[in-house]
Design a protein around this motif. Structure first.
Motif, PDB file in Angstrom:
ATOM      1  N   ARG A 195      57.151  59.322  11.296  1.00  0.00           N
ATOM      2  CA  ARG A 195      56.233  60.241  10.645  1.00  0.00           C
ATOM      3  C   ARG A 195      54.875  59.817  10.839  1.00  0.00           C
ATOM      4  O   ARG A 195      54.499  58.688  10.504  1.00  0.00           O
ATOM      5  CB  ARG A 195      56.747  60.440   9.247  1.00  0.00           C
ATOM      6  N   ARG A 238      47.862  65.347  11.974  1.00  0.00           N
ATOM      7  CA  ARG A 238      48.838  66.298  11.567  1.00  0.00           C
ATOM      8  C   ARG A 238      48.410  67.608  11.847  1.00  0.00           C
ATOM      9  O   ARG A 238      47.362  67.855  11.703  1.00  0.00           O
ATOM     10  CB  ARG A 238      49.418  66.152  10.043  1.00  0.00           C
ATOM     11  N   GLU A 241      59.228  63.910  11.431  1.00  0.00           N
ATOM     12  CA  GLU A 241      58.619  64.745  10.230  1.00  0.00           C
ATOM     13  C   GLU A 241      59.651  65.004   9.587  1.00  0.00           C
ATOM     14  O   GLU A 241      60.621  65.980   9.830  1.00  0.00           O
ATOM     15  CB  GLU A 241      57.631  65.772  10.800  1.00  0.00           C
ATOM     16  N   ARG A 289      60.210  69.922  15.519  1.00  0.00           N
ATOM     17  CA  ARG A 289      59.531  68.674  15.671  1.00  0.00           C
ATOM     18  C   ARG A 289      58.907  68.585  17.101  1.00  0.00           C
ATOM     19  O   ARG A 289      57.972  68.094  17.322  1.00  0.00           O
ATOM     20  CB  ARG A 289      60.449  67.500  15.314  1.00  0.00           C
ATOM     21  N   TRP A 346      55.247  70.758  16.173  1.00  0.00           N
ATOM     22  CA  TRP A 346      54.806  69.729  15.440  1.00  0.00           C
ATOM     23  C   TRP A 346      54.283  68.896  16.371  1.00  0.00           C
ATOM     24  O   TRP A 346      54.396  68.834  17.538  1.00  0.00           O
ATOM     25  CB  TRP A 346      55.810  69.119  14.617  1.00  0.00           C
ATOM     26  N   THR A 402      53.623  64.704  17.285  1.00  0.00           N
ATOM     27  CA  THR A 402      54.013  63.543  17.526  1.00  0.00           C
ATOM     28  C   THR A 402      53.216  62.424  18.011  1.00  0.00           C
ATOM     29  O   THR A 402      52.309  62.489  18.675  1.00  0.00           O
ATOM     30  CB  THR A 402      55.511  63.332  18.571  1.00  0.00           C
TER      31      THR A 402
END
Length: 464
Positions: A251, A258, A290, A298, A302, A304
């Motif tokens: 995370r 983010r 996450e 993810r 999202w 990484t």
């Protein structure tokens, strides 16, 4: 009377006759490595000897143009104009491949020989990108023949020779040639399908920013017995720095790195998608990344943060000494909405707040993220076309998990971007034993013939 089925039958017959393998074998045999970029002779020869004739058969005017970056590979730009009131499609691909890695392929395989073993077509470039642009060029040719010498739309084709080395000159080329590249939509093929048996569309790509953390404390190493406890260890400092950026479950801990909340249309597009599950795919770690997101969210929606390499001392032959320096190469894969332009200052402020001013931060390179709205009329059109051809519900990825130079088309040229990949997740792209699947190649020929046929079938409705 020619029909959509005629075009598709011609495309699959091209595969069944062995002509696809003949063309791909000839192209794989040309070692068009773009790294190191010491000699562009082979890159230019591939454009002149292979792609120019194939594109000329489409009735297109072909030009091979120098790269605005000195010593970088050239571009092929082709144009077929049928009528001012027809839609114009820009088709993109790349002719270069990563280094062949000769000697690392398993027995019986070579990067420059097409070897067929069952459904697998081995050779460098089969998946990335020679197999993919061979599919698209052949599909265009079969549609042209099936429609009696017409496509039903205007065609522009751009082929670069440096994608595997970061697309040097592509963005400047698009700026300089913007009028020549004006179109209504980009249709291109690269990367893998979500799964080998599921036709896929992706609408952009995650961005990527590589940065280096360095802890240069002293010129040399010092005996760990004589100096341990008196000298700060740069490897320990580096490990501590990394642990403040990303936790043990993957995370991201830096708020500025983010992404914003996942948009609802993106979440909806990903709702029925599964990452992995193929025969040679690695096992997905469902508890990694996450919390509260699916693996698909993810990967495709999202950010990484990945540690790519760590170095301190001599990992192959460690000795009892405190190293003088340590460094790590880190990569942020990010989606649209991330403040990637300020990555260096964000990380710098974060490390300072954790009392780590001795850790240096250097951004090495960055490529922006792009994403076409999944609700775009072009997406609905392409999805319907693929479904009509295959009878399968296509996977819609708002963006590829990896990174492509899609910003050149989406931002500089202002185009909606539709990518139809013809590879699969376990193709060994960029590695020894790279391969394409014959079943996917054959289905992709049908998919692209159907897609290009549909583009010319009702042109009055094809400029959303």
């Amino acid at each position: 009377m020619t029909t959509r089925e005629t075009a598709i039958d011609r495309a699959t017959a091209y595969y069944d006759s062995g002509t696809f393998l003949t063309d791909l074998r000839r192209r794989v045999a040309m070692p068009t490595e773009s790294r190191p970029p010491a000699d562009t002779t082979r890159l230019r020869a591939y454009l002149e000897d292979e792609l120019a004739p194939a594109t000329s058969r489409l009735g297109a005017t072909v030009r091979i143009l120098d790269n605005p970056v000195p010593d970088a590979g050239p571009f092929l730009l082709a144009h077929r104009h049928e009528a001012d009131d027809l839609p114009t499609v820009l088709v993109y691909g790349h002719a270069d491949v990563v280094p062949g890695q000769d000697g690392r392929w398993r027995a019986g395989l070579s990067p420059w020989d097409l070897v067929v073993e069952g459904d697998r077509l081995y050779g460098r470039g089969t998946a990335d990108n020679k197999g993919q642009h061979t599919v698209n060029l052949a599909a265009l040719e079969q549609v042209l023949a099936a429609r009696g010498g017409r496509l039903g739309f205007n065609l522009k084709l751009l082929m670069e020779t440096g994608e595997e080395s970061g697309s040097p000159g592509l963005h400047e080329f698009c700026r300089r040639m913007k009028d020549d590249l004006t179109a209504d939509v980009l249709i291109a093929s690269d990367g893998p399908r979500l799964a080998a048996d599921r036709p896929t569309l992706f609408l952009g790509s995650r961005g990527a920013a590589n940065f280096r953390l360095r802890v240069p404390l002293r010129a040399g190493a010092h005996h760990s017995g004589n100096w341990g406890g008196a000298l700060r260890n740069p490897a320990t400092v580096l490990a501590a720095a990394l642990s403040t950026l990303v936790d043990a479950q993957g995370r991201i801990l830096v708020e500025g790195l983010r992404p914003p909340a996942i948009p609802e249309p993106v979440r909806a597009a990903l709702a029925d998608l599964t990452v992995g599950g193929g025969e040679a795919d690695p096992t997905v770690d469902t508890d990694w990344g996450e919390p509260g997101l699916t693996p698909a969210e993810r990967v495709f929606a999202w950010n990484t943060l990945e540690v790519l390499a760590l170095s301190a001392g001599d990992p192959a032959k460690p000795v009892g000494a405190i190293p003088g320096t340590a460094h790590a190469d880190v990569q942020l894969r990010f989606v649209v909405g991330t403040d990637w332009q300020n990555l260096e200052s964000i990380v710098r402020a974060h490390l300072d707040a954790h009392a780590l001013p001795m850790v240096e931060v250097e951004v090495l390179q960055a490529v922006p993220a792009t994403r076409l709205d999944p609700g775009s009329p072009w997406v609905h059109w392409a999805k319907a076309s693929l479904h009509r051809t295959t009878g399968k519900i296509p996977a819609i990825l708002p963006n590829l998990g990896g990174t492509l130079p899609n910003d050149a088309f989406a931002e500089i040229l202002g185009l909606p971007t539709i990518w139809v990949p013809h590879s699969h997740p376990s193709c060994a792209q960029h590695a020894p034993d790279e391969h394409m699947l014959g079943t996917v190649a054959r289905e992709s020929l049908a998919v692209m013939a159907g897609l290009f046929w549909d583009l010319g079938e009702d042109p009055g409705n094809m400029c959303p």
